[in-house]
Design a protein around this motif. Structure first.
Motif, PDB file in Angstrom:
ATOM      1  N   ASP A 182       0.851  -1.193   0.000  1.00  0.00           N
ATOM      2  CA  ASP A 182       0.000   0.000   0.000  1.00  0.00           C
ATOM      3  C   ASP A 182       0.887   1.243   0.000  1.00  0.00           C
ATOM      4  OD1 ASP A 182      -1.726   2.141   0.600  1.00  0.00           O
ATOM      5  OD2 ASP A 182      -3.090   0.809   1.678  1.00  0.00           O
ATOM      6  N   LYS A 183       1.102   1.818  -1.184  1.00  0.00           N
ATOM      7  CA  LYS A 183       2.043   2.933  -1.311  1.00  0.00           C
ATOM      8  C   LYS A 183       1.619   4.164  -0.515  1.00  0.00           C
ATOM      9  CE  LYS A 183       4.335   1.925  -5.693  1.00  0.00           C
ATOM     10  NZ  LYS A 183       4.689   2.437  -7.033  1.00  0.00           N
ATOM     11  N   GLN A 184       0.311   4.457  -0.524  1.00  0.00           N
ATOM     12  CA  GLN A 184      -0.150   5.656   0.176  1.00  0.00           C
ATOM     13  C   GLN A 184       0.096   5.539   1.682  1.00  0.00           C
ATOM     14  OE1 GLN A 184      -0.971   8.258  -1.659  1.00  0.00           O
ATOM     15  NE2 GLN A 184      -0.617   6.911  -3.399  1.00  0.00           N
ATOM     16  N   LYS A 185      -0.144   4.358   2.231  1.00  0.00           N
ATOM     17  CA  LYS A 185       0.104   4.164   3.661  1.00  0.00           C
ATOM     18  C   LYS A 185       1.601   4.136   3.970  1.00  0.00           C
ATOM     19  CE  LYS A 185      -4.240   1.938   4.905  1.00  0.00           C
ATOM     20  NZ  LYS A 185      -4.900   0.744   5.491  1.00  0.00           N
ATOM     21  N   ILE A 186       2.389   3.630   3.041  1.00  0.00           N
ATOM     22  CA  ILE A 186       3.849   3.640   3.215  1.00  0.00           C
ATOM     23  C   ILE A 186       4.353   5.076   3.262  1.00  0.00           C
ATOM     24  CG2 ILE A 186       6.054   3.065   2.143  1.00  0.00           C
ATOM     25  CD1 ILE A 186       4.669   0.577   0.944  1.00  0.00           C
ATOM     26  N   ILE A 187       3.825   5.913   2.357  1.00  0.00           N
ATOM     27  CA  ILE A 187       4.211   7.326   2.321  1.00  0.00           C
ATOM     28  C   ILE A 187       3.864   8.014   3.644  1.00  0.00           C
ATOM     29  CG2 ILE A 187       3.673   9.548   1.239  1.00  0.00           C
ATOM     30  CD1 ILE A 187       3.230   7.937  -1.390  1.00  0.00           C
ATOM     31  N   GLY A 188       2.645   7.779   4.113  1.00  0.00           N
ATOM     32  CA  GLY A 188       2.222   8.366   5.381  1.00  0.00           C
ATOM     33  C   GLY A 188       3.032   7.855   6.556  1.00  0.00           C
ATOM     34  N   SER A 189       3.335   6.555   6.534  1.00  0.00           N
ATOM     35  CA  SER A 189       4.114   5.946   7.605  1.00  0.00           C
ATOM     36  C   SER A 189       5.526   6.519   7.661  1.00  0.00           C
ATOM     37  CB  SER A 189       4.174   4.431   7.399  1.00  0.00           C
ATOM     38  OG  SER A 189       5.011   3.811   8.340  1.00  0.00           O
TER      39      SER A 189
END
Length: 212
Positions: free
Chosen positions: A18-25
């Motif tokens: 999940d790229k969007q969650k990786i970015i946020g993380s």
């Protein structure tokens, strides 16, 4: 414990792809390291978060804003402004009003601390107007505090005090100072004490040239 939680969550997001969650993380990991004054690691996470957002096709202004905050904390105002301007342009392009407001407020304080008083006032006026338009009143105490700082660094202590005594925002200052708000008279002892306490803090920072 917080570090362990974020690391575990980050690993799970990577497994999920999940790229969007990786970015946020990664951005959150940067914030955590920034709070711990581990600036090199924080910068690494922010930079990777921004780069990954570019690759994903949806670029976020938050990492740029956070890199600006990191340089601000270190007293590197020139670099802070560089990243704030990049974040501001991107946030405006994406119509991300909350990030725009956050950056305007931060830039106002940076310019105040750097002695660029006209620039500081212009950004802070814009931030204060925008916070009212958005009804984002949680930003107003910090904006007014930066305005007071800007006045105090020019030796305008009367204007600094009057800014902190702004009757429309007094309740936030009372709450921020840990005292009971008084809603009756504009010159309540509680409010005056709150404003004077904050003004003394601002004066102390101004006299010693510290940031934060």
């Amino acid at each position: 414990q917080a570090m362990k939680y974020f690391e575990e969550s980050h690993s799970q997001f990577i497994e999920m792809g999940d790229k969007q969650k990786i970015i946020g993380s990664m951005n959150n990991m940067g914030n955590l390291h920034n709070d711990l004054q581990l600036y090199e690691q924080a910068l690494k996470y922010y930079s990777e978060s921004y780069q990954l957002s570019q690759q994903s096709g949806k670029v976020y202004a938050d990492p740029l804003n956070n890199i600006g905050n990191l340089y601000f904390k270190q007293g590197n105002y020139q670099r802070a402004v560089e990243y704030y301007l990049r974040a501001l342009a991107l946030a405006r392009e994406q119509n991300d009003q909350l990030v725009v407001l956050n950056v305007l407020s931060s830039m106002g304080e940076v310019y105040a601390r750097a002695g660029q008083f006209k620039n500081a006032q212009a950004y802070l006026d814009s931030a204060l107007y925008m916070s009212g338009q958005m009804q984002a009143y949680i930003f107003e105490p910090s904006i007014l505090k930066s305005m007071a700082l800007n006045y105090s660094k020019q030796g305008k202590m009367k204007e600094a005090y009057e800014t902190l005594m702004n009757p429309g925002k007094r309740a936030e200052y009372d709450q921020q100072s840990g005292v009971e708000p008084v809603a009756s008279a504009d010159t309540s002892i509680t409010s005056i004490t709150s404003a004077l306490r904050m003004l003394a803090c601002i004066y102390c920072h101004t006299a010693h040239g510290t940031a934060g």
